[in-house]
Design a protein around this motif. Structure first.
Motif, PDB file in Angstrom:
ATOM      1  N   GLN A 208       0.824  -1.199   0.000  1.00  0.00           N
ATOM      2  CA  GLN A 208       0.000   0.000   0.000  1.00  0.00           C
ATOM      3  C   GLN A 208       0.864   1.257   0.000  1.00  0.00           C
ATOM      4  O   GLN A 208       2.027   1.233   0.369  1.00  0.00           O
ATOM      5  N   THR A 209       0.270   2.351  -0.426  1.00  0.00           N
ATOM      6  CA  THR A 209       0.955   3.635  -0.436  1.00  0.00           C
ATOM      7  C   THR A 209       0.655   4.390   0.861  1.00  0.00           C
ATOM      8  O   THR A 209      -0.229   4.008   1.630  1.00  0.00           O
ATOM      9  N   PHE A 210       1.397   5.471   1.081  1.00  0.00           N
ATOM     10  CA  PHE A 210       1.145   6.347   2.218  1.00  0.00           C
ATOM     11  C   PHE A 210       1.304   7.788   1.754  1.00  0.00           C
ATOM     12  O   PHE A 210       1.760   8.043   0.644  1.00  0.00           O
ATOM     13  N   GLY A 211       0.913   8.719   2.602  1.00  0.00           N
ATOM     14  CA  GLY A 211       0.985  10.120   2.218  1.00  0.00           C
ATOM     15  C   GLY A 211       1.941  10.907   3.090  1.00  0.00           C
ATOM     16  O   GLY A 211       2.034  10.667   4.295  1.00  0.00           O
ATOM     17  N   ILE A 212       2.661  11.838   2.467  1.00  0.00           N
ATOM     18  CA  ILE A 212       3.475  12.797   3.216  1.00  0.00           C
ATOM     19  C   ILE A 212       2.847  14.174   3.035  1.00  0.00           C
ATOM     20  O   ILE A 212       3.067  14.843   2.013  1.00  0.00           O
ATOM     21  N   PRO A 213       2.012  14.606   3.993  1.00  0.00           N
ATOM     22  CA  PRO A 213       1.502  15.977   3.948  1.00  0.00           C
ATOM     23  C   PRO A 213       2.528  16.924   4.547  1.00  0.00           C
ATOM     24  O   PRO A 213       3.243  16.578   5.484  1.00  0.00           O
ATOM     25  N   ALA A 214       2.596  18.129   4.003  1.00  0.00           N
ATOM     26  CA  ALA A 214       3.562  19.115   4.491  1.00  0.00           C
ATOM     27  C   ALA A 214       3.116  19.649   5.854  1.00  0.00           C
ATOM     28  O   ALA A 214       1.979  20.088   6.020  1.00  0.00           O
ATOM     29  N   PHE A 215       4.033  19.598   6.823  1.00  0.00           N
ATOM     30  CA  PHE A 215       3.797  20.112   8.171  1.00  0.00           C
ATOM     31  C   PHE A 215       4.782  21.261   8.378  1.00  0.00           C
ATOM     32  O   PHE A 215       5.953  21.039   8.661  1.00  0.00           O
ATOM     33  N   ILE A 216       4.301  22.495   8.192  1.00  0.00           N
ATOM     34  CA  ILE A 216       5.173  23.664   8.149  1.00  0.00           C
ATOM     35  C   ILE A 216       4.777  24.637   9.245  1.00  0.00           C
ATOM     36  O   ILE A 216       3.595  24.962   9.399  1.00  0.00           O
ATOM     37  N   ASN A 217       5.791  25.093  10.001  1.00  0.00           N
ATOM     38  CA  ASN A 217       5.540  26.012  11.112  1.00  0.00           C
ATOM     39  C   ASN A 217       4.505  25.458  12.082  1.00  0.00           C
ATOM     40  O   ASN A 217       3.575  26.156  12.509  1.00  0.00           O
ATOM     41  N   ASN A 218       4.682  24.164  12.399  1.00  0.00           N
ATOM     42  CA  ASN A 218       3.806  23.477  13.363  1.00  0.00           C
ATOM     43  C   ASN A 218       2.345  23.452  12.928  1.00  0.00           C
ATOM     44  O   ASN A 218       1.435  23.434  13.764  1.00  0.00           O
ATOM     45  N   LYS A 219       2.133  23.430  11.625  1.00  0.00           N
ATOM     46  CA  LYS A 219       0.770  23.393  11.109  1.00  0.00           C
ATOM     47  C   LYS A 219       0.685  22.443   9.923  1.00  0.00           C
ATOM     48  O   LYS A 219       1.521  22.463   9.029  1.00  0.00           O
ATOM     49  N   LEU A 220      -0.346  21.589   9.936  1.00  0.00           N
ATOM     50  CA  LEU A 220      -0.614  20.712   8.806  1.00  0.00           C
ATOM     51  C   LEU A 220      -1.278  21.543   7.723  1.00  0.00           C
ATOM     52  O   LEU A 220      -2.390  22.051   7.914  1.00  0.00           O
ATOM     53  N   ARG A 221      -0.603  21.702   6.585  1.00  0.00           N
ATOM     54  CA  ARG A 221      -1.039  22.694   5.610  1.00  0.00           C
ATOM     55  C   ARG A 221      -2.144  22.202   4.668  1.00  0.00           C
ATOM     56  O   ARG A 221      -2.797  23.012   4.029  1.00  0.00           O
ATOM     57  N   GLY A 222      -2.325  20.898   4.519  1.00  0.00           N
ATOM     58  CA  GLY A 222      -3.452  20.411   3.715  1.00  0.00           C
ATOM     59  C   GLY A 222      -3.060  19.632   2.478  1.00  0.00           C
ATOM     60  O   GLY A 222      -3.695  18.621   2.153  1.00  0.00           O
TER      61      GLY A 222
ATOM     62  N   GLU B 163       1.325  11.489  -2.375  1.00  0.00           N
ATOM     63  CA  GLU B 163       1.215  10.047  -2.151  1.00  0.00           C
ATOM     64  C   GLU B 163       2.561   9.399  -2.465  1.00  0.00           C
ATOM     65  O   GLU B 163       3.193   9.723  -3.479  1.00  0.00           O
ATOM     66  N   MET B 164       3.003   8.492  -1.595  1.00  0.00           N
ATOM     67  CA  MET B 164       4.319   7.877  -1.722  1.00  0.00           C
ATOM     68  C   MET B 164       4.204   6.355  -1.757  1.00  0.00           C
ATOM     69  O   MET B 164       3.256   5.775  -1.209  1.00  0.00           O
ATOM     70  N   SER B 165       5.192   5.718  -2.365  1.00  0.00           N
ATOM     71  CA  SER B 165       5.331   4.263  -2.260  1.00  0.00           C
ATOM     72  C   SER B 165       6.739   3.947  -1.774  1.00  0.00           C
ATOM     73  O   SER B 165       7.683   4.690  -2.041  1.00  0.00           O
ATOM     74  N   VAL B 166       6.869   2.858  -1.027  1.00  0.00           N
ATOM     75  CA  VAL B 166       8.188   2.385  -0.594  1.00  0.00           C
ATOM     76  C   VAL B 166       8.783   1.583  -1.744  1.00  0.00           C
ATOM     77  O   VAL B 166       8.207   0.598  -2.182  1.00  0.00           O
ATOM     78  N   THR B 167       9.915   2.017  -2.243  1.00  0.00           N
ATOM     79  CA  THR B 167      10.537   1.315  -3.368  1.00  0.00           C
ATOM     80  C   THR B 167      11.599   0.326  -2.914  1.00  0.00           C
ATOM     81  O   THR B 167      11.802  -0.709  -3.557  1.00  0.00           O
ATOM     82  N   THR B 168      12.288   0.617  -1.800  1.00  0.00           N
ATOM     83  CA  THR B 168      13.356  -0.260  -1.326  1.00  0.00           C
ATOM     84  C   THR B 168      13.478  -0.169   0.188  1.00  0.00           C
ATOM     85  O   THR B 168      13.469   0.923   0.744  1.00  0.00           O
ATOM     86  N   LEU B 169      13.583  -1.322   0.835  1.00  0.00           N
ATOM     87  CA  LEU B 169      14.017  -1.356   2.230  1.00  0.00           C
ATOM     88  C   LEU B 169      15.533  -1.452   2.193  1.00  0.00           C
ATOM     89  O   LEU B 169      16.093  -2.510   1.913  1.00  0.00           O
ATOM     90  N   HIS B 170      16.198  -0.357   2.446  1.00  0.00           N
ATOM     91  CA  HIS B 170      17.653  -0.308   2.300  1.00  0.00           C
ATOM     92  C   HIS B 170      18.357  -1.006   3.458  1.00  0.00           C
ATOM     93  O   HIS B 170      19.333  -1.737   3.257  1.00  0.00           O
ATOM     94  N   LYS B 171      17.850  -0.796   4.673  1.00  0.00           N
ATOM     95  CA  LYS B 171      18.476  -1.420   5.841  1.00  0.00           C
ATOM     96  C   LYS B 171      17.472  -1.496   6.977  1.00  0.00           C
ATOM     97  O   LYS B 171      16.707  -0.564   7.209  1.00  0.00           O
ATOM     98  N   ARG B 172      17.486  -2.623   7.688  1.00  0.00           N
ATOM     99  CA  ARG B 172      16.686  -2.779   8.893  1.00  0.00           C
ATOM    100  C   ARG B 172      17.634  -3.009  10.065  1.00  0.00           C
ATOM    101  O   ARG B 172      18.482  -3.898  10.022  1.00  0.00           O
ATOM    102  N   TYR B 173      17.494  -2.199  11.108  1.00  0.00           N
ATOM    103  CA  TYR B 173      18.360  -2.274  12.268  1.00  0.00           C
ATOM    104  C   TYR B 173      17.778  -3.235  13.307  1.00  0.00           C
ATOM    105  O   TYR B 173      16.580  -3.542  13.293  1.00  0.00           O
ATOM    106  N   ASP B 174      18.632  -3.695  14.215  1.00  0.00           N
ATOM    107  CA  ASP B 174      18.203  -4.660  15.237  1.00  0.00           C
ATOM    108  C   ASP B 174      17.106  -4.106  16.136  1.00  0.00           C
ATOM    109  O   ASP B 174      16.277  -4.860  16.646  1.00  0.00           O
ATOM    110  N   ASP B 175      17.101  -2.790  16.346  1.00  0.00           N
ATOM    111  CA  ASP B 175      16.101  -2.183  17.231  1.00  0.00           C
ATOM    112  C   ASP B 175      14.813  -1.796  16.509  1.00  0.00           C
ATOM    113  O   ASP B 175      13.924  -1.168  17.094  1.00  0.00           O
ATOM    114  N   GLY B 176      14.681  -2.172  15.237  1.00  0.00           N
ATOM    115  CA  GLY B 176      13.455  -1.916  14.491  1.00  0.00           C
ATOM    116  C   GLY B 176      13.504  -0.701  13.587  1.00  0.00           C
ATOM    117  O   GLY B 176      12.600  -0.489  12.768  1.00  0.00           O
ATOM    118  N   ARG B 177      14.534   0.137  13.712  1.00  0.00           N
ATOM    119  CA  ARG B 177      14.661   1.289  12.817  1.00  0.00           C
ATOM    120  C   ARG B 177      14.930   0.809  11.396  1.00  0.00           C
ATOM    121  O   ARG B 177      15.434  -0.296  11.185  1.00  0.00           O
TER     122      ARG B 177
END
Length: 209
Positions: free
Chosen positions: A41-55, A59-73
């Motif tokens: 599935q896709t997800f969205g990156i809305p712009a959050f500028i000056n502590n305000k969600l601008r509207g 829409e984004m898609s994950v193209t590559t999982l480059h690295k997964r760390y032991d702590d879940g990052r």
């Protein structure tokens, strides 16, 4: 067309076809990205500028999982697709740690625009002054989105560009910006040249009074 998207607000603007690398460390966004990896599935990156969600956002898609760390990052590569406008925002989304919302997708026609030649000329001059290698392609649709991060716009101006529905409007916006910036950059370059000359032996013509 309205769809529901998981939302990942960030203090930046992403444009269609843009590649974006992200380091995912918060638990709520680890949940979001893991679900995207599992389901596609896709997800969205809305712009959050000056502590305000601008509207508006992208829409984004994950193209590559480059690295997964032991702590879940995670380090991921993502790509921008369609522009959207938030119709209904909820934080958190039902049963989730992250936010979500109904969004209205904004159609972006693959226009070249009527001001392309003027924009190319001014961009070329800017890159020459800054001694930056230019990779401009006049045949690229939606050129405004490709160059927007590379001409010194503020994040507020980048957001404003995202909200314009037509390529002609975006090109006129960038041309006005370049008309303001180019004289400043040219003067800075002349100042740099004068500073470099300071201390060097100079051949000066005698003044005649």
């Amino acid at each position: 067309m309205d769809i529901y998207l998981p939302l990942f607000p960030l203090n930046l603007v992403v444009y269609p076809n843009e590649d974006l690398n992200l380091h995912i460390f918060e638990e709520r966004y680890r949940q979001l990205i893991n679900e995207c990896l599992e389901t596609g599935q896709t997800f969205g990156i809305p712009a959050f500028i000056n502590n305000k969600l601008r509207g508006y956002g992208t829409e984004m898609s994950v193209t590559t999982l480059h690295k997964r760390y032991d702590d879940g990052r995670m380090d991921i590569k993502s790509k921008g697709h369609r522009i959207f406008k938030i119709a209904h925002f909820e934080n958190p989304a039902p049963g989730k740690l992250y936010a979500g919302g109904n969004v209205e997708l904004v159609e972006t026609e693959p226009e070249t625009g009527n001001h392309l030649n003027e924009l190319i000329v001014k961009l070329t001059r800017l890159y020459r002054l800054l001694q930056i290698k230019s990779d401009l392609d006049e045949e690229t649709p939606l050129l405004s989105f490709r160059v927007a991060h590379k001409i010194g716009l503020s994040v507020e101006e980048e957001y404003e560009l995202l909200t314009f529905p037509r390529e002609n409007e975006r090109q006129r916006f960038l041309i006005r910006h370049l008309d303001r910036v180019l004289p400043v950059v040219a003067e800075m370059e002349r100042t740099k040249d004068r500073i470099k000359m300071n201390g060097h032996f100079k051949n000066l013509d005698p003044l005649k009074f």
